[in-house]
Design an enzyme around this catalytic site. Structure first.
Site, short mmCIF file in Angstrom:
data_model
loop_
_atom_site.label_atom_id
_atom_site.label_comp_id
_atom_site.label_asym_id
_atom_site.label_seq_id
_atom_site.Cartn_x
_atom_site.Cartn_y
_atom_site.Cartn_z
N HIS A 136 0.86 -1.19 0.00
CA HIS A 136 0.00 0.00 0.00
C HIS A 136 0.89 1.23 0.00
O HIS A 136 1.84 1.33 0.78
CB HIS A 136 -0.89 -0.01 1.24
CG HIS A 136 -1.70 1.24 1.43
ND1 HIS A 136 -1.41 2.19 2.39
CD2 HIS A 136 -2.78 1.71 0.77
CE1 HIS A 136 -2.29 3.16 2.33
NE2 HIS A 136 -3.13 2.91 1.35
N HIS A 182 2.05 11.36 -2.67
CA HIS A 182 0.86 11.13 -1.87
C HIS A 182 0.10 12.45 -1.82
O HIS A 182 0.47 13.35 -1.09
CB HIS A 182 1.25 10.66 -0.47
CG HIS A 182 0.16 9.93 0.24
ND1 HIS A 182 -0.06 10.02 1.58
CD2 HIS A 182 -0.79 9.07 -0.23
CE1 HIS A 182 -1.08 9.26 1.92
NE2 HIS A 182 -1.54 8.67 0.84
#
Length: 602
Positions: A136, A182
């Site tokens: 992840h 991100h």
């Protein structure tokens, strides 16, 4: 074998006195003495034929041939040679194995591992039939909000056998190139080229089976086309994509050896499913995990409304159908045909009720849910989820509130057949140990065949329900004999300043809710070479999904000190006496620390 250990550790006590502790001699346990006597007919030495019979009948090595036994016999003799003077071997018996020789062989995991080192599952089934080692936000070095993005975590993950790498693709500031970042956080981006080149270089060092790149796409149409060119140039023939857009069955891991495949939302589907109006100001709608939970509380899971399943305030892990700032820059709804062409596994969510979303007819697809969504969906649609995962792929990822990169209990996904339980590989702790343990199965290749109980077609009155307590199917007996090696891997005062450590072992079964159990040995005081000689029994209803988590700790007045851990899939355990290597908190194997254990499955 123990005379070379007859040394002393000195500890200062009360600043004046010095206490000396002798390292004890390791001796074979009584059970091994009895087994040796049984297979030698009471003799003092073991022949090759007797060793073969011991390996097959006692150790359960059914595939071991007499030739294999001879090779092991030779290994034992080779190991003994440099130690002959130390352990006092009778030169007249140098071509026969003694009890000490057999003991030495059994306590070394290089010879006597508890798991098979080779791939042994059927690898010719569709990808949906396997649990897959999944990362992840694979590019993050630390927490989810402010850590750096880098190719290094991707490299480390691939070296550990991780098969699914997640990349979040964003336009750079001038919008003419692609970065991995991100979104909407303080993280520093990394070049997408570095990430792709690292996947190419390290993708198959630990396993030949396919690497899947899951993409969270925030790109403009032009940048999608640029990424397609970049991926095809970097990977070349390694990149697999189907000739037809509509697969009737996913390809198998065997057919995809040394290939890279891409999974993301097909661009056209993204715009068809948008529920966000794109206007001149392009407002950003970003639902939080708490909003998702609130919606579940207000609507029935079978509601015809389309629930929001976006994840987090940082824009990452948004489930299908949401829009980002960069998407407003697209001048039309047309997508790059080259980009769409390289997508093998389509990330697609159907409209309608939850039952509608889990339909298994039609195009094969991947569905992405947060752990929270799965928890709530499983309360009313557990069997529908299992049916869905028999043919399609379900990815489950950590909820947004896990900003410190912690992980959830992976069985939440596995017991419903979820193939991609996505983990933060930098989030060290018990959950990650379980993940590492599961994927030690099948030779550590990153693909584990799902048990038949999750793949069979049941009638409505006989469907597998993970929440139901099932009858006991097997009993696992675990005996913990002894441990050694801490004196080689740790300083004399690592655990206690004034005395040797006080070790004990914890055993946990993690699996189906009714199978979970916990046991603990007694504490062995002031001893670097603890001998417990204790046996425990665990009843199991679904041993195929059970993991045995083993921890050794040093007893302290405050918090007990960590002294090693490992996790072993129960269905893969080799029976009999086994040397079990221990690992540190990150999952790196200690050089010397091992336990001698025995496993029986009845």
């Amino acid at each position: 074998m123990g005379n070379n250990m007859a040394t002393y550790n000195k500890y200062k006590c009360f600043l004046f006195f010095i206490r000396k502790y002798k390292f004890p001699e390791l001796v074979p346990p009584q059970d091994l003495k009895e087994a040796f006597s049984k297979f030698t007919g009471g003799g003092s030495h073991m022949s090759t034929e007797q060793l073969h019979k011991f390996l097959v009948d006692h150790q359960g090595e059914e595939e071991c041939t007499l030739l294999d036994a001879k090779k092991i016999f030779e290994k034992v003799l080779q190991v003994r040679e440099p130690c002959q003077e130390i352990i006092g071997v009778d030169q007249s018996k140098e071509h026969e194995i003694t009890l000490d020789d057999l003991f030495y062989f059994l306590v070394h995991d290089d010879f006597n591992s508890p798991l098979k080192a080779e791939v042994h599952h059927d690898m010719s089934a569709p990808l949906s039939h396997y649990f897959i080692y999944t990362g992840h936000n694979s590019y993050l070095t630390g927490n989810q909000l402010s850590s750096d993005c880098s190719e290094e975590p991707i490299i480390k993950a691939l070296q550990r056998g991780v098969r699914v790498i997640e990349l979040d693709l964003w336009p750079t500031c001038n919008k003419d190139d692609i970065k991995v970042d991100h979104g909407w956080t303080l993280t520093n981006p990394v070049s997408v080229t570095k990430c792709l080149e690292s996947i190419k270089e390290y993708g198959f060092v630990a396993s030949q089976y396919p690497v899947i790149i899951t993409i969270e796409d925030h790109l403009t149409t032009d940048l999608q086309a640029k990424f397609a060119v970049m991926a095809t140039q970097i990977f070349g023939e390694m990149l697999f994509y189907p000739e037809t857009a509509c697969l009737t069955e996913f390809p198998s891991p065997e057919s995809l050896k040394n290939r890279v495949i891409i999974s993301t939302k097909p661009p056209k589907e993204r715009f068809k499913s948008n529920r966000i109006k794109v206007n001149e100001n392009c407002p950003v709608v970003n639902e939080s995990d708490s909003a998702e939970e609130e919606l579940w509380g207000k609507e029935s899971p079978d509601s015809t409304g389309t629930e929001v399943e976006t994840e987090g305030t940082n824009g990452s892990d948004r489930d299908e159908g949401d829009i980002s700032v960069s998407e407003c820059d697209r001048k039309s709804y047309e997508c790059s045909p080259d980009y769409q062409g390289i997508i093998t596994i389509h990330n697609k969510k159907l409209k309608g009720s939850l039952k509608d979303k889990l339909k298994t007819d039609g195009e094969l697809r991947r569905l992405s849910w947060s752990e929270t969504t799965l928890e709530k969906a499983s309360e009313s649609h557990g069997t529908d989820i299992i049916r869905f995962t028999q043919k399609n792929i379900l990815r489950v990822y950590p909820r947004a509130m896990r900003v410190k990169s912690t992980n959830f209990k992976p069985h939440l996904g596995w017991m419903y057949g979820a193939q991609m339980v996505a983990f933060n590989m930098q989030g060290h702790g018990k959950s990650l140990w379980l993940m590492q343990g599961m994927f030690r199965a099948n030779g550590g290749c990153g693909y584990v065949k799902k048990p038949q109980i999750l793949m069979q077609n049941h009638q409505c009155d006989n469907e597998f329900d993970p929440t139901r307590i099932l009858p006991v199917k097997k009993k696992l007996k675990v005996k913990v004999y002894m441990g050694h090696g801490w004196n080689l891997d740790f300083s004399p005062t690592h655990f206690d300043r004034f005395s040797p450590p006080d070790f004990y072992t914890k055993l946990l079964i993690v699996g189906m809710p009714g199978d979970c159990g916990k046991k603990k040995t007694k504490v062995i005081m002031d001893n670097w070479f603890p001998v417990w000689d204790e046996e425990f029994e665990f009843p199991l209803s679904v041993p195929e999904l059970a993991l045995l988590l083993i921890q050794v700790k040093d007893k302290d007045q405050g918090k007990d000190d960590f002294a090693g851990q490992t996790c072993l899939p129960v269905s893969e355990l080799k029976l009999g006496f086994r040397s079990v290597p221990l690992y540190n908190k990150k999952g790196d194997k200690f050089k010397s620390v091992k336990l001698l254990m025995r496993f029986q499955l009845e």
